[in-house]
Design a protein around this motif. Structure first.
Motif, mmCIF file in Angstrom:
data_model
loop_
_atom_site.group_PDB
_atom_site.id
_atom_site.type_symbol
_atom_site.label_atom_id
_atom_site.label_comp_id
_atom_site.label_asym_id
_atom_site.label_seq_id
_atom_site.Cartn_x
_atom_site.Cartn_y
_atom_site.Cartn_z
ATOM 1 N N VAL A 42 0.858 -1.188 0.000
ATOM 2 C CA VAL A 42 0.000 0.000 0.000
ATOM 3 C C VAL A 42 0.891 1.235 0.000
ATOM 4 O O VAL A 42 1.707 1.425 0.908
ATOM 5 C CB VAL A 42 -0.928 0.021 1.229
ATOM 6 C CG1 VAL A 42 -1.805 1.280 1.210
ATOM 7 C CG2 VAL A 42 -1.799 -1.236 1.264
ATOM 8 N N TRP A 62 -4.521 3.204 7.318
ATOM 9 C CA TRP A 62 -3.851 1.979 6.879
ATOM 10 C C TRP A 62 -2.906 1.478 7.967
ATOM 11 O O TRP A 62 -2.877 0.281 8.277
ATOM 12 C CB TRP A 62 -3.064 2.234 5.600
ATOM 13 C CG TRP A 62 -3.861 2.501 4.368
ATOM 14 C CD1 TRP A 62 -4.030 3.706 3.739
ATOM 15 C CD2 TRP A 62 -4.578 1.545 3.568
ATOM 16 N NE1 TRP A 62 -4.795 3.561 2.606
ATOM 17 C CE2 TRP A 62 -5.150 2.246 2.482
ATOM 18 C CE3 TRP A 62 -4.786 0.166 3.672
ATOM 19 C CZ2 TRP A 62 -5.909 1.615 1.499
ATOM 20 C CZ3 TRP A 62 -5.546 -0.464 2.698
ATOM 21 C CH2 TRP A 62 -6.102 0.251 1.626
ATOM 22 N N SER A 124 -2.601 4.734 -3.109
ATOM 23 C CA SER A 124 -3.734 5.235 -2.325
ATOM 24 C C SER A 124 -3.538 6.687 -1.915
ATOM 25 O O SER A 124 -2.441 7.074 -1.505
ATOM 26 C CB SER A 124 -3.881 4.346 -1.077
ATOM 27 O OG SER A 124 -4.713 4.932 -0.119
ATOM 28 N N GLU A 318 -9.496 3.848 3.162
ATOM 29 C CA GLU A 318 -9.044 2.612 3.817
ATOM 30 C C GLU A 318 -10.176 1.602 3.951
ATOM 31 O O GLU A 318 -9.958 0.392 3.780
ATOM 32 C CB GLU A 318 -8.446 2.949 5.191
ATOM 33 C CG GLU A 318 -7.865 1.764 5.931
ATOM 34 C CD GLU A 318 -8.907 1.031 6.768
ATOM 35 O OE1 GLU A 318 -8.839 -0.213 6.849
ATOM 36 O OE2 GLU A 318 -9.805 1.693 7.330
ATOM 37 N N SER A 322 -9.184 -1.768 2.090
ATOM 38 C CA SER A 322 -8.870 -2.917 2.938
ATOM 39 C C SER A 322 -9.730 -4.131 2.594
ATOM 40 O O SER A 322 -9.317 -5.274 2.829
ATOM 41 C CB SER A 322 -9.046 -2.555 4.415
ATOM 42 O OG SER A 322 -10.386 -2.190 4.709
#
Length: 345
Positions: A42, A62, A124, A318, A322
């Protein structure tokens, strides 16, 4: 006489000691650590303060989910340390802008501390969106990444009225656009499209300044072209130019403006290809003002006139991302060899 003999005795014993030490060294077991086999990496671009316990930027949620107990791994050439958990999920703050972020990514990819041979990537961060296509708080998976900067530009007053002021530069065809793996984008949407997203009263109020139906929507999960540019462009004219470039390159509708993804993807592509790359962005601003404000007013708003929803958007990123990360890790036997086929509808 005894003094001379004593010295000779000591000197004579030295080679035996040296030989014994060398022998012990030669049979000592190697302690070189095995590289971390990274399943998902990430990449965030900035954090506001600390990685936990204060106002969250792009990395904090994160970090709190995956790496709160992780030991930071310093990588020479990278802006910030890399964090990894026992499941093979790693991440780092790479820095803002194309050069900053891509140089960090290059340093991390070439570090012997990690094995990226089977890694999936989630690029991200926060972004902007045109009010005709997106809204504050939405989260968007890229179908295409397009570089906004690689071309020729000139002032609008030096052109015929209404004509584009951009021309692509030849020789950059393999650098200026990337079509991301449609199967992987399909999986990302399948796993995350129904994620309950956060919203705020301040974001709702701000959206009502815009007449476009898309701008007034509640946060949602969508897809489209992400436009990467070091220029933080504003105004309907520049927004239209971004859409023009996306169509010129054969990409989908421009829906997200950001500063890093195309550059990071180029670095990954040169070593591992792009089949496992995802770009995930949350919109925290519109790329232009509402009809009652000028572009400069939008660019430099008065106190209390900024868009709300930043805290909710970084959490939404997130929450959405996720779901995909966790699914890949949980079903690693099905994912390690490549993106599995999407289930039939």
């Amino acid at each position: 006489m005894s003094s001379v003999w004593s010295r000779r005795a000591r000197w004579g014993a030295l080679p035996a000691v040296v030989v014994l030490a060398a022998a012990c060294t030669s049979v000592a077991p190697s302690r070189v650590a095995e590289p971390v086999k990274v399943k998902v990496f990430v990449a965030a671009m900035f954090e506001i303060g600390q990685n936990t316990g204060d106002r969250a930027g792009e990395f904090q949620h994160w970090y709190e989910r995956y790496w709160k107990n992780a030991v930071p791994v310093t990588v020479p050439g990278a802006l910030q340390p890399v964090y990894c958990n026992p499941d093979g999920v790693c991440g780092a703050v790479l820095g803002m802008g194309k050069v900053n972020s891509s140089s960090s990514m290059q340093a991390i990819l070439t570090s012997p501390k990690f094995d990226f041979s089977k890694t999936y990537y989630v690029i991200s961060g926060v972004a902007g969106t045109p009010p005709s296509r997106g809204t504050i708080g939405e989260v968007n998976w890229a179908t295409w990444l397009v570089d906004y900067d690689l071309g020729h530009r000139w002032a609008p007053e030096e052109n015929k009225a209404g004509e584009p002021t951009f021309m692509p530069r030849k020789g950059y065809e393999e650098y200026r656009r990337f079509k991301l793996n449609p199967e992987l984008v399909g999986w990302a949407m399948k796993l995350s499209a129904d994620t309950p997203l956060k919203d705020s009263d301040s974001a709702r109020a701000y959206r009502l300044r815009y007449p476009q139906a898309a701008a007034r929507r509640a946060p949602f999960v969508g897809t489209g072209t992400h436009m990467t540019g070091d220029t933080f462009f504003h105004g309907p004219g520049m927004s239209n130019q971004a859409q023009y470039i996306a169509k010129l390159y054969g990409a989908d509708d421009y829906v997200i403006t950001e500063m890093e993804a195309a550059a990071i993807t180029l670095v990954i592509k040169r070593q591992y290809g792009t089949d496992r790359v995802m770009s995930l962005r949350g919109a925290v601003n519109f790329d232009q003002g509402n009809p009652r404000e000028t572009t400069l007013q939008h660019l430099d708003p008065a106190p209390g006139e900024t868009a709300g929803g930043f805290a909710e958007t970084v959490q939404n990123i997130e929450l959405v991302g996720s779901r995909v990360v966790d699914h890949i890790v949980a079903d690693w036997p099905q994912w390690q060899a490549g993106v599995p086929p999407l289930p039939a509808r």
